[in-house]
Structure formats: C-alpha cells, structure tokens
Design a protein around this motif. Structure first.
Motif, mmCIF file in Angstrom:
data_model
loop_
_atom_site.group_PDB
_atom_site.id
_atom_site.type_symbol
_atom_site.label_atom_id
_atom_site.label_comp_id
_atom_site.label_asym_id
_atom_site.label_seq_id
_atom_site.Cartn_x
_atom_site.Cartn_y
_atom_site.Cartn_z
ATOM 1 N N GLY A 39 0.810 -1.268 -0.039
ATOM 2 C CA GLY A 39 -0.006 -0.116 -0.175
ATOM 3 C C GLY A 39 0.887 1.184 -0.088
ATOM 4 O O GLY A 39 2.069 1.224 0.143
ATOM 5 N N ARG A 40 0.240 2.296 -0.082
ATOM 6 C CA ARG A 40 0.975 3.478 -0.092
ATOM 7 C C ARG A 40 0.590 4.536 0.903
ATOM 8 O O ARG A 40 -0.849 4.773 0.849
ATOM 9 N N ILE A 41 1.046 5.116 1.861
ATOM 10 C CA ILE A 41 0.714 6.096 2.803
ATOM 11 C C ILE A 41 0.076 7.332 1.861
ATOM 12 O O ILE A 41 0.841 7.947 1.352
ATOM 13 N N SER A 42 -1.268 7.628 2.239
ATOM 14 C CA SER A 42 -1.790 8.836 1.757
ATOM 15 C C SER A 42 -1.837 9.761 2.782
ATOM 16 O O SER A 42 -1.991 11.139 2.272
ATOM 17 N N THR A 43 -2.103 9.768 3.848
ATOM 18 C CA THR A 43 -2.324 10.762 4.842
ATOM 19 C C THR A 43 -1.807 10.101 6.312
ATOM 20 O O THR A 43 -1.845 8.963 6.527
ATOM 21 N N GLN A 44 -1.014 11.042 6.937
ATOM 22 C CA GLN A 44 -0.794 10.794 8.031
ATOM 23 C C GLN A 44 -1.263 11.366 9.382
ATOM 24 O O GLN A 44 -1.619 12.583 9.387
ATOM 25 N N HIS A 45 -1.854 10.584 10.353
ATOM 26 C CA HIS A 45 -2.560 11.036 11.478
ATOM 27 C C HIS A 45 -1.790 11.142 12.718
ATOM 28 O O HIS A 45 -0.386 10.818 12.212
ATOM 29 N N LYS A 46 -1.888 11.169 13.959
ATOM 30 C CA LYS A 46 -0.711 10.925 14.990
ATOM 31 C C LYS A 46 -0.242 9.597 15.050
ATOM 32 O O LYS A 46 0.806 9.560 14.817
ATOM 33 N N THR A 47 -1.303 8.622 14.830
ATOM 34 C CA THR A 47 -0.490 7.358 15.036
ATOM 35 C C THR A 47 -1.200 6.384 13.863
ATOM 36 O O THR A 47 -0.750 5.215 13.750
ATOM 37 N N VAL A 48 -2.326 6.730 13.404
ATOM 38 C CA VAL A 48 -2.936 6.122 12.195
ATOM 39 C C VAL A 48 -2.575 6.695 10.823
ATOM 40 O O VAL A 48 -2.497 7.638 10.647
ATOM 41 N N PHE A 49 -2.425 6.044 9.930
ATOM 42 C CA PHE A 49 -2.222 6.134 8.770
ATOM 43 C C PHE A 49 -3.250 5.839 7.762
ATOM 44 O O PHE A 49 -3.962 4.684 7.942
ATOM 45 N N ASN A 50 -3.716 6.806 6.670
ATOM 46 C CA ASN A 50 -4.725 6.297 5.557
ATOM 47 C C ASN A 50 -3.567 5.684 4.459
ATOM 48 O O ASN A 50 -2.585 6.352 4.104
ATOM 49 N N ILE A 51 -4.191 4.559 4.002
ATOM 50 C CA ILE A 51 -3.269 3.901 3.226
ATOM 51 C C ILE A 51 -4.164 3.524 1.653
ATOM 52 O O ILE A 51 -5.109 2.723 1.895
ATOM 53 N N LEU A 52 -3.483 3.765 0.736
ATOM 54 C CA LEU A 52 -3.949 3.382 -0.688
ATOM 55 C C LEU A 52 -3.715 1.805 -0.786
ATOM 56 O O LEU A 52 -2.353 1.647 -1.108
ATOM 57 N N THR A 53 -4.606 0.896 -1.105
ATOM 58 C CA THR A 53 -4.247 -0.511 -1.253
ATOM 59 C C THR A 53 -5.163 -0.992 -2.461
ATOM 60 O O THR A 53 -6.089 -0.337 -2.856
ATOM 61 N N GLU A 54 -4.794 -2.345 -2.743
ATOM 62 C CA GLU A 54 -5.639 -2.985 -3.697
ATOM 63 C C GLU A 54 -7.191 -2.940 -3.161
ATOM 64 O O GLU A 54 -8.102 -3.400 -4.000
ATOM 65 N N ASN A 55 -7.301 -2.876 -1.619
ATOM 66 C CA ASN A 55 -8.715 -2.958 -1.520
ATOM 67 C C ASN A 55 -9.217 -1.719 -1.201
ATOM 68 O O ASN A 55 -10.169 -1.467 -0.433
ATOM 69 N N GLY A 56 -8.796 -0.609 -1.742
ATOM 70 C CA GLY A 56 -9.326 0.585 -1.516
ATOM 71 C C GLY A 56 -8.411 1.387 -0.561
ATOM 72 O O GLY A 56 -7.183 0.975 0.107
ATOM 73 N N GLU A 57 -9.077 2.563 0.104
ATOM 74 C CA GLU A 57 -8.348 3.131 1.193
ATOM 75 C C GLU A 57 -8.595 2.470 2.490
ATOM 76 O O GLU A 57 -9.722 2.455 2.650
ATOM 77 N N ILE A 58 -7.628 2.189 3.270
ATOM 78 C CA ILE A 58 -7.715 1.680 4.471
ATOM 79 C C ILE A 58 -7.016 2.380 5.665
ATOM 80 O O ILE A 58 -6.149 3.303 5.245
ATOM 81 N N GLN A 59 -7.363 2.170 6.832
ATOM 82 C CA GLN A 59 -6.350 2.824 7.696
ATOM 83 C C GLN A 59 -5.760 1.613 8.820
ATOM 84 O O GLN A 59 -6.133 0.511 8.829
ATOM 85 N N ALA A 60 -4.577 2.136 9.186
ATOM 86 C CA ALA A 60 -3.604 1.078 9.781
ATOM 87 C C ALA A 60 -2.708 1.726 10.659
ATOM 88 O O ALA A 60 -2.321 3.016 10.310
ATOM 89 N N ALA A 61 -2.300 0.958 11.820
ATOM 90 C CA ALA A 61 -0.839 1.688 12.455
ATOM 91 C C ALA A 61 0.216 0.609 12.331
ATOM 92 O O ALA A 61 0.022 -0.307 11.632
#
Ligand SMILES: Nc1nc2c(ncn2[C@@H]2O[C@H](COP(=O)(O)OP(=O)(O)OP(=O)(O)O)[C@@H](O)[C@H]2O)c(=O)[nH]1
Ligand SMILES: [Zn+2]
Length: 366
Positions: A39-61
């Motif tokens: 995936g590719r990091i699209s947005t950075q929050h404090k501890t969580v990242f928005n990530i663009l993946t083959e499954n769409g945009e997801i959030q992960a730490a």
C-alpha cells in the motif's frame, strides 16, 4: 489525458490502485509471502495512517516491532501490510525501499532528522513575483530538494503581476536562471493559467510531485489549476479521528487526471526558510522600513541612540503593542536559532503563522 496511461489503468492488476506502484517495488515486495499486501501512505495522522491499497483506502497503525526500532512511515511511503481484513484489521509491518526522502533535520547533538515525505520524484519549488522572489531563498530550497534526492523545478508564479510591480522582475528572474544552472525555471500564473502547460513535461503518469515554497506564493492555487477543480472540495474525506470524532481531512496524496501523483501535506508546507531576520522583516515590514533610518545598521531598537523605530513608537506611528510583539518574536526567534532547532515543536503554530522560522541547517539524507 494520456491514453497510454488510461489503458494501463483499466486493464492491469489490482496493484495499479496504488499510485506510483512499479516493477522495482513489485520485486521488493515479492520477498513477502503470506497474508501481506502492499500500500501507499496517503495521509498521516498522529498514530494512524490512511493507506491506498488494492482493497481501497484503509487505515492502519504500525506494528509493535516497527515501533520498537523507531521505523516510522511518512506520506508517500510504500508499505507492507499484514492483511487481517477478515477481522477488519491491517497492520503496517514494513516500509519498502525509498527512492527519495524529504526531511528537515535538526543540527542538535542528537542529529535527528525529521522525515516529512518519501518517494517524491520531482519537487516544484514555488515562488512568486513580488516580495518572495529572492535568489538566496531559492538557493536554500534547492539545497533541501537536492538532499532529498528529488528533481527540482523552479516555478515562479504570479507572473501576471510582473508588469504592475515597481521593481524590475526580469532582472531577478535572470539572476535566478543564472544560479539555477540546469534546473528548469518556469514562469507562470496559476491564476490566469498563463504558461501552465510548461509544467506538462515534468508531470509524468505514475510519478510523484510535491510543492514547496513560502506561504502565499500560490501552491494551492497551482494545484487547483492543474487539477482543474477546487481541491478542498474534491479531496476532503470525512472520517473519524484518533478520538473517534468526525473530522474532515484533505487527502495528502492524490492523483491528477493525467496520472501524476501529488503530495501536499502540512509538513511540506511548513518547510520555510530564511534566517530569522528575514521572517521578522516580512511580518513587521513597517518596522523594517523605519529601521533603515536608525543610526546603527544593527540597531536592536532597545537602547541605541537615534533609533528611528523607538521614535516612531514615541510619535504614535507604531503602536506600543506592535513594538512589544516585535521584540518578543525577535527574542523567540533568536532563541530558536540558537538551539538550531528546526521545526515547530513546542511552539503554538498560530502565533508563528507567517513567520519564517530559522531553519539553519538542512541535513543531507542518510
Ligand atoms: N495575481 C496572482 N495571484 C495569485 C496567483 N496564484 C495565487 N494567487 C493568490 O495568492 C494568494 C495565496 O495563494 P495560495 O494558493 O493560497 O498560496 P499557498 O502557497 O497555497 O499558501 P499556503 O497555503 O499558506 O502555503 C491567493 O489570494 C491567490 O489567489 C497568480 O498566479 N497570480
Ligand atoms: Zn532602531
């Protein structure tokens, strides 16, 4: 719109959902066997990242192991995710090799540098005719871009104003071309779209671009012009923040219709250069102007005789409050500069808005 890209997009594997994905990333990722997805990091929050993946945009730490070794992804990073989507969870477990990293470094003893964004191919160094146009400033921005590993392009915006300014803009632009060496220098207007097409050759499908430059030079306007929409409206995402409140965030990584990827985040916007006096002079231009009449060239406007600034305060031309605030900011900036601290750590941003903090050192990347 680039036809080749459109075709590629419509009939390739799911990984084309990841902006900027390419064969060398593919081979780096092939080392991972099991329930992993890239995936590719699209947005950075404090501890969580928005990530663009083959499954769409997801959030992960990030995983505990990464946290332990201090591995932190930034916007633009390609990451490896442990896919536990069956239980609704993803975890970032690794960062794929970076081709470039944009950072601001502290010259403090720890020598720690703060990474802002990764895998940027081209950086538009944006300036504008008028107050911001300054050869020395551009030299410093060029230093930053060179040390990031990205390719610099100098963009001189607001060329529509050139004719109506008192100073000879063309002379400064020539000076900039002289120091720029083989770095392209493009003059354009994001407002009227004049010469906008000159950026076309630097915007290739699948490549990632970021814009740096002082506040107000027209970075947002330029992105909007290139996007052809109002970016705030197009790219704002409603989501829950770390505390579960609804917030509207602007996606920090997005793809233009022609397939070019842009990264625009606060960290990049906060890279502002100039020595402290630069920033102070910009914020207190009235005082800077009066100071030219002080007897001493390096007058601090405190105790020196024949101080034109203190006289203006006595005469009521400059208010006492403004004068006090000028001194307060000068002191704070001097303190910051002494510590050679880069960044806005511990400082209320609001107070500093529009003030260029001394960013004395730009560490080259590791
Ligand atoms: N005349 C003229 N004005 C422009 C041009 N581009 C932008 N502006 C104006 O300059 C102002 C600042 O533009 P922004 O796009 O917000 O600048 P920015 O670099 O994104 O500023 P920050 O968000 O603070 O980093 C706005 O009022 C724009 O309308 C231009 O080409 N010509
Ligand atoms: Zn003075």
């Amino acid at each position: 719109m680039n036809d080749e890209y459109r075709n590629k997009k419509s009939n390739t594997s799911d990984e084309s959902m990841i902006p900027g994905w390419n064969t060398s990333l593919e081979s780096a990722f092939s080392a991972y066997k099991g329930p992993y997805i890239p995936g590719r990091i699209s947005t950075q929050h404090k501890t969580v990242f928005n990530i663009l993946t083959e499954n769409g945009e997801i959030q992960a730490a990030i995983s505990g192991a990464m946290r332990k070794v201090g591995k932190q992804p930034v916007v633009g990073d390609f990451v490896v995710l442990l896919d536990q989507s069956d239980i609704g969870s993803y975890t970032i477990v690794d960062i794929l090799p970076r081709t470039s990293c944009l950072s601001r470094g502290s010259a403090g003893e720890s020598g720690e540098e703060q990474l802002i964004a990764a895998n940027i191919d081209t950086i538009f160094i944006v300036t504008a005719v008028g107050h911001d146009l300054n050869v020395r400033r551009l030299e410093r921005y060029l230093t930053i871009v060179y040390s990031s590993g990205a390719r610099p392009v100098i963009v001189i915006n607001k060329i529509d104003l050139a004719g109506s300014l008192p100073d000879d803009v063309s002379e400064t632009i020539q000076e900039i071309r002289d120091i720029a060496d083989d770095v392209p220098v493009i003059t354009l207007s994001a407002l009227t779209n004049a010469n906008l097409e000159e950026l076309d050759s630097f915007m290739n499908p699948g490549e990632t671009i970021a814009l740096i430059g002082s506040s107000g030079v027209g970075k947002s306007t330029l992105i909007n012009a290139l996007l052809g929409h109002d970016i705030q409206k197009t790219l704002s995402v409603r989501e829950d923040d770390d505390k579960g409140r609804h917030t509207t965030t602007v996606r920090q990584l997005f793809t233009l219709p022609n397939g070019t990827i842009f990264i625009d985040n606060p960290g990049i916007r906060e890279i502002q250069l100039g020595d402290s006096s630069d920033g102070i002079d910009r914020t207190f231009s009235d005082i800077a102007e009066l100071a030219q009449n002080c007897r001493f060239k390096d007058c601090t406007h405190r105790n020196e005789p024949h101080c034109a600034v203190r006289k203006a305060v006595d005469d009521g031309i400059i208010s006492q409050e403004r004068f006090d605030s000028y001194h307060k900011l000068s002191d704070e900036l001097a303190f910051q500069a002494d510590k050679a601290e880069i960044g806005l750590k511990g400082v209320e941003k609001k107070k500093w808005k529009g003030v260029a903090i001394a960013r004395k050192y730009v560490k080259s990347k590791e």
